[in-house]
Design an enzyme around this catalytic site. Structure first.
Site, mmCIF file in Angstrom:
data_model
loop_
_atom_site.group_PDB
_atom_site.id
_atom_site.type_symbol
_atom_site.label_atom_id
_atom_site.label_comp_id
_atom_site.label_asym_id
_atom_site.label_seq_id
_atom_site.Cartn_x
_atom_site.Cartn_y
_atom_site.Cartn_z
ATOM 1 N N THR A 155 -5.411 5.377 4.989
ATOM 2 C CA THR A 155 -4.864 4.076 4.563
ATOM 3 C C THR A 155 -4.972 3.133 6.059
ATOM 4 O OG1 THR A 155 -2.596 4.899 4.778
ATOM 5 C CG2 THR A 155 -3.662 4.397 2.501
ATOM 6 N N GLY A 156 -5.402 3.586 6.951
ATOM 7 C CA GLY A 156 -5.532 3.062 8.211
ATOM 8 C C GLY A 156 -4.114 2.890 9.284
ATOM 9 N N GLU B 117 1.634 0.995 -19.225
ATOM 10 C CA GLU B 117 2.413 0.261 -18.213
ATOM 11 C C GLU B 117 2.786 -1.008 -18.845
ATOM 12 O OE1 GLU B 117 3.869 1.615 -15.856
ATOM 13 O OE2 GLU B 117 2.841 3.349 -15.895
ATOM 14 N N ASP C 181 8.752 9.591 -18.687
ATOM 15 C CA ASP C 181 9.603 8.708 -19.265
ATOM 16 C C ASP C 181 10.520 9.325 -20.185
ATOM 17 O OD1 ASP C 181 8.257 6.704 -17.995
ATOM 18 O OD2 ASP C 181 6.695 6.519 -19.708
ATOM 19 N N GLY D 25 1.982 6.044 5.031
ATOM 20 C CA GLY D 25 1.093 6.070 3.969
ATOM 21 C C GLY D 25 0.134 7.151 3.787
#
Ligand code: ADP
Ligand code: ZN
Length: 631
Positions: free
Chosen positions: A223-224, A442, A518, A219
């Site tokens: 993030t811990g 999106e 894309d 991560g």
């Protein structure tokens, strides 16, 4: 994957300890004391030499005879004194003088004859004697000795030099529990399983159950990951050994490997326990990567780590938890079964997760009733746990500075801006406009995917920024495994890829740089359709060899082209690719214009929630009949 957010240092460490294991060595308090001592002595001596003028013995005797000397003090080694007021020979230092004593039996009678006041003093030299005879030589010896030890006999064990620093930091009573970890429930759930095992390893041994030896936490920074590993230890009540991968890397070969050995030796002794290796990528980088010869140390360390992990029984009760934010560069050997075979990835928290993390961190803070943590969570897209902890801390500090008793919403606003400003250079936090564009982009992908026949169903749409270049993503999951694709499927895939950009064009009448990837992928697909799959009617069933990419060199380097068709054909191929893309663009344009309300609905929902899952998208796009009736 994700730009590093170096906020960790400022983040309030709620758990109060960092074990100090990350401190760098190289500072010896004894050396400092000795140095200060020497300095002080020299300072003293210089002072006493300079504050009074130096005098030769001859001059001194002459001055006595001339009757210019008022008084003198005589010690074993030198003579200090003062001239009479208004006496001519005062030097630039005033009336004081000093000189080294010379054996002279006539001195005392001379002084007496000239009526000079004099007395004997005992020079206080014991301090200097001890210093020069003992302390300084011993100090120098000690420094040399420890230097030599540190450099040339790694792991010899004397005075702990070369021993694993993790050992010194093994923490017994970890207060952190899973309650302190919020917003990353999936990762937490996976680790919770291991608690029972750590509490009663015997039970599992009897049953012969297989327990993972190594868990890899993946991560972004903050993030811990460390927090989770610590919570695992705290919850199970077992010791926590923690070390950072970069600590292993020392200048001289062999130190890293011996650290690993020592670390595991002491971990095994106090099993069950947790060994936490932060930044494992700094030792676990794929061994073949890099220039030969310069990575010997790291390789040895890695090999030792692999050997240790293979060496203990899976049920011995030692669980190695490693953390990284760059799993892709890890040596595959580390990920093999029996080593770090369980991977837990920790995503950046979504809006709900952020809300929960804020709740955890504000528990001990007295909040003004006007504070709405949900709004704070809304405004902090892209923030990780450490950033949020930082915001709460900043807000509390601000309130304290203002002399307030409670932390208000205003402080939170300022704190968010501060952290955003601090983050901007390091990682992505989107402006409102960027967020809107991303939401429509999106949604464009998703709505096209939902409305064409052959696209994979949309699983999740997110506008939480990820990594470099990706502001959001639309995740489609195939319903079945595929080995080939039909023409209509490829065309629909193209349509989905173009959907993002075309939605931007329709809504904002403008296009952004966000669609680059894309377009690249769409072009690749169209190229393959023409050149490899014979899907273009005009070009027929011929396949046209693509430019060969050199296998072992940088893909950017072209080794001359190996086209086996004419320039005219090449031109036609290009035209054909363009026409496929143009046709698709037209089709998508019509489609999205037609479904403009779906597009708006999804984009609005995304702006609210950041992540929208499959069920909700379906509901938005195909509202249940009764709601339509009531409209
Ligand atoms: P990492 O190891 O992933 O870089 P840390 O575990 O060191 O991150 O996180 C730093 C601090 O941020 C923690 O001590 C904690 O205060 C806070 N934090 C991070 N993630 C969370 C979370 N999910 N819940 C609560 N606090 C968190
Ligand atoms: Zn896109």
């Amino acid at each position: 994957m994700v730009a590093k957010v170096p906020k960790k240092e400022n983040a309030p460490d709620k758990n109060g300890e960092n074990g100090g294991q990350k401190k760098k060595p190289g500072f010896n308090p004894l050396a400092l004391v000795i140095a200060l001592f020497i300095l002080a002595i020299f300072h003293n001596m210089l002072n006493s030499m300079n504050s009074a003028g130096g005098l030769s013995y001859n001059e001194f005797v002459d001055q006595i005879k001339l009757g210019n000397v008022e008084e003198v003090e005589i010690s074993d080694v030198f003579i200090r004194g003062q001239f009479k007021q208004n006496s001519p020979p005062t030097n630039e230092q005033g009336r004081k003088f000093n000189l080294v004593k010379v054996e002279d039996e006539n001195l005392v009678p001379l002084l007496a004859a000239n009526k000079v006041k004099f007395k004997g003093v005992i020079e206080n030299t014991w301090l200097k004697d001890i210093l020069f005879a003992w302390v300084i030589p011993l100090g120098i010896l000690f420094l040399l000795w420890s230097f030599v030890l540190k450099r040339f006999s790694p792991g010899s064990g004397i005075m702990g030099i070369g021993k694993s620093r993790a050992k010194l930091a093994a923490q017994k009573d970890i207060k952190v529990t899973f309650k302190d970890v919020a917003g990353i429930d999936e990762a937490r759930g996976e680790l919770e399983e291991l608690v029972e095992f750590l509490k009663t390893p015997e039970r599992f041994k009897r049953l012969g159950g297989k327990i993972p030896r190594g868990v890899l936490l993946v991560g972004a920074p903050g993030t811990g990951k460390t927090l989770l590993a610590k919570a695992l230890a705290g919850e199970a009540g077992v010791p926590f050994y923690s070390i950072s991968g970069s600590d292993f890397i020392e200048m001289f070969v062999g130190v890293g490997a011996s650290r690993v050995r020592d670390l595991f030796a002491s971990a095994k002794k106090s099993a069950p326990c947790i060994v936490f290796i932060d930044e494992i990528d700094s030792i676990g980088r794929a061994r073949s990567v890099g220039v030969a010869g310069t990575h010997e140390e790291r390789e040895q360390t890695l090999n030792q780590l692999l050997a240790e992990m293979d060496g203990f029984e899976p049920n011995q009760g030692v669980i190695v938890v490693a953390a990284t934010n760059r799993p892709e560069i890890l040596d595959p050997a580390l990920l093999r079964p029996g080593r770090f075979d369980r991977h837990i990835s920790i995503a950046k928290p979504d809006i709900k997760g952020r809300h929960k993390i804020l709740e955890v961190h504000t528990k001990a803070v007295s909040l003004d009733p006007d504070v709405n943590l949900e709004v704070v969570a809304q405004r902090t897209a892209g923030f990780v746990g450490a950033d949020l902890a930082n915001i709460v801390n900043e807000a509390a500090l601000l309130a304290g500075r203002k002399g307030k008793l409670k932390v208000g919403m205003q402080e939170f606003e300022v704190a968010i801006d501060r952290v955003i400003a601090g983050l901007e250079m390091k990682s992505k936090v989107m402006t409102k406009k960027e967020k809107e564009i991303t939401a429509y982009h999106e949604s464009g992908h998703a709505i096209v995917a939902m409305n064409v026949k052959h696209a994979d169903p949309v699983h999740k749409v997110s506008i939480i920024p990820r990594g470099i270049g990706a502001l959001g993503f639309t995740l489609q999951l195939p319903t079945e495994d595929r080995n080939m694709m039909t023409l209509s499927e490829l065309l629909d895939r193209l349509a989905v890829l173009l959907g993002g950009r075309i939605a931007e064009k329709i809504v904002f009448n403008e296009i952004s740089t966000g669609a680059e990837n894309d377009l690249k992928r769409a072009t690749e697909i169209a190229k393959s359709m023409v050149k490899d799959y014979g899907m273009s009617e005009r070009m027929g069933l011929v396949t046209y060899e693509r430019d060969r990419r050199p296998m072992f060199l940088d893909p950017g380097m072209q080794l001359g082209s190996s086209k086996d068709y004419s320039e005219a054909t090449a031109r036609e191929i290009d035209l054909e690719i363009k026409s496929i893309l143009d046709d698709t663009e037209k089709r998508v344009f019509e489609l999205l214009k037609d479904k403009r309300d779906q597009l708006n609905a999804l984009a609005t929902r995304l702006l609210e929630k950041e992540v929208v899952e499959k069920d909700e998208i379906t509901q938005l796009i195909y509202p249940p009949r009764d709601t339509i009736a009531t409209l």
